[in-house]
Motif scaffolding. Sequence first.
Motif, PDB file in Angstrom:
ATOM      1  N   HIS A  28       0.793  -1.111  -0.075  1.00  0.00           N
ATOM      2  CA  HIS A  28       0.240   0.230   0.156  1.00  0.00           C
ATOM      3  C   HIS A  28       1.245   1.177   0.107  1.00  0.00           C
ATOM      4  N   CYS A  29       2.619   1.113  -0.134  1.00  0.00           N
ATOM      5  CA  CYS A  29       3.083   2.364  -0.342  1.00  0.00           C
ATOM      6  C   CYS A  29       3.002   3.197  -0.930  1.00  0.00           C
ATOM      7  N   ARG A  30       3.033   4.271  -1.296  1.00  0.00           N
ATOM      8  CA  ARG A  30       2.471   5.951  -1.914  1.00  0.00           C
ATOM      9  C   ARG A  30       3.772   5.373  -3.457  1.00  0.00           C
ATOM     10  N   PHE A  31       4.902   4.999  -3.141  1.00  0.00           N
ATOM     11  CA  PHE A  31       4.908   4.411  -4.671  1.00  0.00           C
ATOM     12  C   PHE A  31       4.301   3.321  -5.318  1.00  0.00           C
ATOM     13  N   CYS A  32       3.684   2.078  -4.697  1.00  0.00           N
ATOM     14  CA  CYS A  32       3.140   1.455  -5.325  1.00  0.00           C
ATOM     15  C   CYS A  32       1.869   1.913  -5.527  1.00  0.00           C
ATOM     16  N   GLN A  33       1.129   2.564  -5.540  1.00  0.00           N
ATOM     17  CA  GLN A  33      -0.387   3.671  -5.519  1.00  0.00           C
ATOM     18  C   GLN A  33      -0.020   4.275  -6.346  1.00  0.00           C
ATOM     19  N   ARG A  34       0.907   4.896  -6.792  1.00  0.00           N
ATOM     20  CA  ARG A  34       1.052   5.900  -7.724  1.00  0.00           C
ATOM     21  C   ARG A  34       1.863   5.122  -9.275  1.00  0.00           C
ATOM     22  N   ALA A  35       2.804   4.495  -8.749  1.00  0.00           N
ATOM     23  CA  ALA A  35       3.452   3.697 -10.106  1.00  0.00           C
ATOM     24  C   ALA A  35       2.391   2.759 -10.653  1.00  0.00           C
ATOM     25  N   THR A  36       0.585   1.985 -10.187  1.00  0.00           N
ATOM     26  CA  THR A  36      -0.168   1.939 -10.343  1.00  0.00           C
ATOM     27  C   THR A  36      -1.039   2.139 -11.024  1.00  0.00           C
ATOM     28  N   GLY A  37      -1.720   3.631 -10.376  1.00  0.00           N
ATOM     29  CA  GLY A  37      -2.332   4.465 -10.436  1.00  0.00           C
ATOM     30  C   GLY A  37      -3.814   4.503  -9.352  1.00  0.00           C
ATOM     31  N   SER A  38      -3.451   2.779  -8.625  1.00  0.00           N
ATOM     32  CA  SER A  38      -4.656   2.167  -7.885  1.00  0.00           C
ATOM     33  C   SER A  38      -4.440   2.468  -6.478  1.00  0.00           C
ATOM     34  N   ALA A  39      -5.116   0.909  -6.244  1.00  0.00           N
ATOM     35  CA  ALA A  39      -4.699   1.755  -4.020  1.00  0.00           C
ATOM     36  C   ALA A  39      -4.540   0.842  -3.388  1.00  0.00           C
ATOM     37  N   TYR A  40      -3.513  -0.333  -4.630  1.00  0.00           N
ATOM     38  CA  TYR A  40      -2.367  -1.103  -4.006  1.00  0.00           C
ATOM     39  C   TYR A  40      -1.831  -2.041  -5.240  1.00  0.00           C
ATOM     40  N   MET A  41      -0.638  -1.774  -4.448  1.00  0.00           N
ATOM     41  CA  MET A  41      -0.040  -3.423  -5.768  1.00  0.00           C
ATOM     42  C   MET A  41      -0.013  -4.791  -5.527  1.00  0.00           C
ATOM     43  N   VAL A  42      -0.390  -5.312  -6.006  1.00  0.00           N
ATOM     44  CA  VAL A  42      -0.496  -7.153  -5.695  1.00  0.00           C
ATOM     45  C   VAL A  42       0.870  -7.943  -6.018  1.00  0.00           C
ATOM     46  N   GLN A  43       1.474  -8.080  -5.748  1.00  0.00           N
ATOM     47  CA  GLN A  43       2.915  -8.342  -6.088  1.00  0.00           C
ATOM     48  C   GLN A  43       3.269  -9.703  -5.791  1.00  0.00           C
ATOM     49  N   PRO A  44       2.446 -10.977  -7.042  1.00  0.00           N
ATOM     50  CA  PRO A  44       3.668 -11.835  -6.554  1.00  0.00           C
ATOM     51  C   PRO A  44       5.106 -12.418  -7.191  1.00  0.00           C
ATOM     52  N   ALA A  45       6.003 -12.849  -5.852  1.00  0.00           N
ATOM     53  CA  ALA A  45       7.169 -12.479  -6.100  1.00  0.00           C
ATOM     54  C   ALA A  45       8.075 -13.941  -6.052  1.00  0.00           C
ATOM     55  N   PHE A  46       8.263 -14.729  -7.868  1.00  0.00           N
ATOM     56  CA  PHE A  46       8.714 -16.036  -8.430  1.00  0.00           C
ATOM     57  C   PHE A  46       9.649 -15.773  -8.034  1.00  0.00           C
ATOM     58  N   ASP A  47      10.672 -16.800  -7.522  1.00  0.00           N
ATOM     59  CA  ASP A  47      12.227 -17.688  -7.643  1.00  0.00           C
ATOM     60  C   ASP A  47      12.871 -16.646  -9.714  1.00  0.00           C
ATOM     61  N   ALA A  48      13.688 -16.403  -9.393  1.00  0.00           N
ATOM     62  CA  ALA A  48      13.850 -16.296 -11.017  1.00  0.00           C
ATOM     63  C   ALA A  48      14.308 -16.909 -11.949  1.00  0.00           C
ATOM     64  N   SER A  49      14.507 -17.712 -11.820  1.00  0.00           N
ATOM     65  CA  SER A  49      14.202 -19.322 -11.765  1.00  0.00           C
ATOM     66  C   SER A  49      13.683 -19.974 -12.911  1.00  0.00           C
ATOM     67  N   ASP A  50      12.503 -19.348 -12.103  1.00  0.00           N
ATOM     68  CA  ASP A  50      11.018 -20.179 -12.426  1.00  0.00           C
ATOM     69  C   ASP A  50      10.493 -18.320 -13.098  1.00  0.00           C
ATOM     70  N   PHE A  51      10.669 -17.478 -13.375  1.00  0.00           N
ATOM     71  CA  PHE A  51      10.157 -17.062 -14.683  1.00  0.00           C
ATOM     72  C   PHE A  51      10.988 -16.590 -15.737  1.00  0.00           C
ATOM     73  N   ALA A  52      10.677 -16.403 -17.170  1.00  0.00           N
ATOM     74  CA  ALA A  52      11.281 -16.331 -18.059  1.00  0.00           C
ATOM     75  C   ALA A  52      10.406 -15.208 -19.064  1.00  0.00           C
ATOM     76  N   LEU A  53      10.827 -14.650 -20.513  1.00  0.00           N
ATOM     77  CA  LEU A  53      10.751 -13.585 -21.030  1.00  0.00           C
ATOM     78  C   LEU A  53      10.400 -14.537 -22.209  1.00  0.00           C
ATOM     79  N   ILE A  54       9.347 -14.530 -22.595  1.00  0.00           N
ATOM     80  CA  ILE A  54       9.175 -14.762 -23.666  1.00  0.00           C
ATOM     81  C   ILE A  54       8.654 -14.567 -24.971  1.00  0.00           C
ATOM     82  N   ALA A  55       8.643 -13.599 -25.095  1.00  0.00           N
ATOM     83  CA  ALA A  55       8.107 -11.920 -25.936  1.00  0.00           C
ATOM     84  C   ALA A  55       8.393 -10.506 -25.491  1.00  0.00           C
ATOM     85  N   GLY A  56       9.318  -9.611 -26.851  1.00  0.00           N
ATOM     86  CA  GLY A  56       9.369  -8.244 -26.175  1.00  0.00           C
ATOM     87  C   GLY A  56      10.343  -8.385 -26.063  1.00  0.00           C
ATOM     88  N   HIS A  57      10.390  -6.840 -25.292  1.00  0.00           N
ATOM     89  CA  HIS A  57      11.704  -6.357 -25.002  1.00  0.00           C
ATOM     90  C   HIS A  57      11.560  -5.046 -23.830  1.00  0.00           C
TER      91      HIS A  57
END
Length: 164
Positions: A28-57
């Motif tokens: 609910h911090c102000r950074f997340c409110q402003r960055a999302t433009g919303s009430a709060y950010m819901v952020q699942p934190a994945f192990d980097a090894s479980d995350f893969a970018l498959i398209a785009g830059h």
Amino acid sequence: MSAAQGGCLCGAIRYEVSNQPAKVTMCHCRFCQRATGSAYMVQPAFDASDFALIAGHPKIYTHVSEGSGKEIFINFCNTCGTKVFQTFERFAGSVGVYRGTLDDPNWLKVTPDNSKHIFLAVAQNETLVPAHTPVFKEHAAQNDGTPIAPMVFDTPQKRGDLTS
Ligand SMILES: [Zn+2]
Ligand SMILES: [Zn+2]
């Protein structure tokens, strides 16, 4: 084993996660409110090894956290402006996804055991926090990693009704 995909509004950036996240933070911090433009950010934190970018830059905006002084790297789509995920100087090896970018946001398993609400002190007044889930006024740990004791409510609470 459970996998899911997600991406930005225009579809240029796509990612895949190969497992449920270690934890889910509602911030609910102000950074997340402003960055999302919303009430709060819901952020699942994945192990980097479980995350893969498959398209785009993604384009990256680097923000220095007021609290920790460490850099946060916001990865967003340069075409449609959607913020898709962020990585952290403070938590290397972790990728924080913006939940709403998942193709099925309800694929995510959020329980009192794997989730928490942080920065309730600056939450928007109408925001509800659930029962039985750890809630913190600010961070869940000090800069040196020392844990801070959470509040846990028996019933859902509206931030504006909490006096302390
Ligand atoms: Zn896009
Ligand atoms: Zn935040």
